[in-house]
Design a protein around this motif. Structure first.
Motif, PDB file in Angstrom:
ATOM      1  N   SER A 301       0.821  -1.211   0.000  1.00  0.00           N
ATOM      2  CA  SER A 301       0.000   0.000   0.000  1.00  0.00           C
ATOM      3  C   SER A 301       0.854   1.259   0.000  1.00  0.00           C
ATOM      4  N   LEU A 302       1.959   1.237   0.742  1.00  0.00           N
ATOM      5  CA  LEU A 302       2.850   2.400   0.774  1.00  0.00           C
ATOM      6  C   LEU A 302       3.498   2.633  -0.587  1.00  0.00           C
ATOM      7  N   ILE A 303       3.893   1.565  -1.262  1.00  0.00           N
ATOM      8  CA  ILE A 303       4.482   1.705  -2.597  1.00  0.00           C
ATOM      9  C   ILE A 303       3.452   2.260  -3.575  1.00  0.00           C
ATOM     10  N   ASN A 304       2.215   1.755  -3.523  1.00  0.00           N
ATOM     11  CA  ASN A 304       1.155   2.263  -4.397  1.00  0.00           C
ATOM     12  C   ASN A 304       0.887   3.744  -4.144  1.00  0.00           C
ATOM     13  N   PHE A 305       0.879   4.125  -2.874  1.00  0.00           N
ATOM     14  CA  PHE A 305       0.646   5.535  -2.523  1.00  0.00           C
ATOM     15  C   PHE A 305       1.754   6.421  -3.066  1.00  0.00           C
TER      16      PHE A 305
END
Length: 324
Positions: A301-305
């Motif tokens: 999720s952090l990478i996508n954000f």
């Protein structure tokens, strides 16, 4: 009785009223005027609140040694132990590589497909033919991957697949489309494009429908042929829509299609097809290592954000309107 100028009195009151209070009053009047529209937003807001924001509290599981009997609050704090374990595993980096590679394949080959289809359909003038083609290419979207997976197995199976039977009929050697690592990713991308490109054309068809016919008439008067109108008029006018969809696609680069891969993959192709979502499924639900699975999901999720923010920033730098 002295005459009172009402307009002057209103102006005097508005001057004496603090500016923040005036802004607040205007905002309240605007909300009240559009109260029914805001009321229609309530179900959507409740959906995102209940199913997207409240569950974010569960991300704390990634920093605990979670136990079902103790619950989230009662489980012992573990800090970054699970992240350190993940980053030290070669399997984890292989999963990241597979996810990125498959997502990039889907982006490079799948993203232009609905744009090209929408541009071609926009040039069709026979209404019945156009509607028929649209219906045909939309239909695969409504077929679940479970059913579609069975269809692909019946078509591409090495032993009894229709395609390999035709190959053997002409004296060729059967090809392991779903069992050979060198073919499996290509089959994933091809089947995804076939299933979804028709549905994705809806957005671009809507953008094309918003272009004024007068612009095309003016271009024809100026002597522009069909290709020139496409290149210098149609594509620039839907460029903002293309950029917006591209930003959203880049923001989901770590989503490689769990349902599709889960239906089609098997241990023989894990090396090239095991993605983050399937990895989380196995270690989280199958093995019961919930904290480790939560750490992987939080990392994704952090990478996508970060990718979404970067893509939006690049879009604004190029003069386009971003998602925020």
């Amino acid at each position: 009785m002295a005459y009172i100028d009402s307009e002057a009195a209103v102006k005097e009151v508005s001057v004496l009223t603090p500016k923040p209070v005036r802004k607040q009053a205007r905002l309240l009047r605007y909300i009240w005027f559009n109260r029914y529209l805001y009321l229609m937003l309530v179900p959507a807001l409740l959906y995102y609140l209940i199913f997207h924001y409240i569950p974010m509290y569960g991300a704390v599981v990634a920093f605990k040694d979670f136990s079902i009997t103790k619950g989230i609050l009662g489980s012992e704090w573990a800090g970054f132990k699970h992240f350190e374990y993940l980053f030290s595993q070669d399997k984890f980096w292989q999963v990241i590589e597979n996810t990125v590679v498959i997502s990039l394949y889907r982006l490079v080959f799948g993203f232009p497909a609905p744009i090209i289809a929408a541009l071609l359909l926009n040039e069709v003038r026979v209404r019945l033919f156009k509607q028929t083609v649209q219906t045909v290419i939309y239909l695969p979207h409504f077929i679940s991957w479970v059913i579609l997976g069975g269809i692909l197995i019946n078509l591409l199976s090495t032993d009894s697949g229709v395609v390999n039977n035709v190959i053997k009929l002409f004296g060729g050697t059967p090809i392991g489309f779903l069992s050979d690592e060198s073919y499996f990713r290509s089959m994933l991308v091809f089947s995804m494009i076939w299933k979804e490109f028709g549905w994705n054309t809806i957005i671009y068809m809507a953008a094309l429908a918003g272009i004024s016919p007068h612009l095309y008439e003016a271009a024809v008067i100026d002597g522009a042929n069909r290709f020139q109108r496409l290149l210098h008029l149609t594509i620039p006018l839907i460029r903002s829509t293309i950029v917006l969809i591209l930003i959203l696609r880049l923001g989901g680069i770590m989503e490689a299609g769990f349902e599709q891969i889960f239906v089609l993959y098997h241990p023989g192709v894990y090396r090239v097809s095991d993605i983050i979502d399937t990895y989380v499924y196995r270690i989280g639900l199958a093995e019961g290592r919930f904290s480790l699975a939560a750490a992987v999901g939080l990392f994704k999720s952090l990478i996508n954000f970060a990718l979404l923010v970067l893509a939006n920033w690049l879009s604004r730098r190029m003069g386009e309107q971003g998602v925020y």
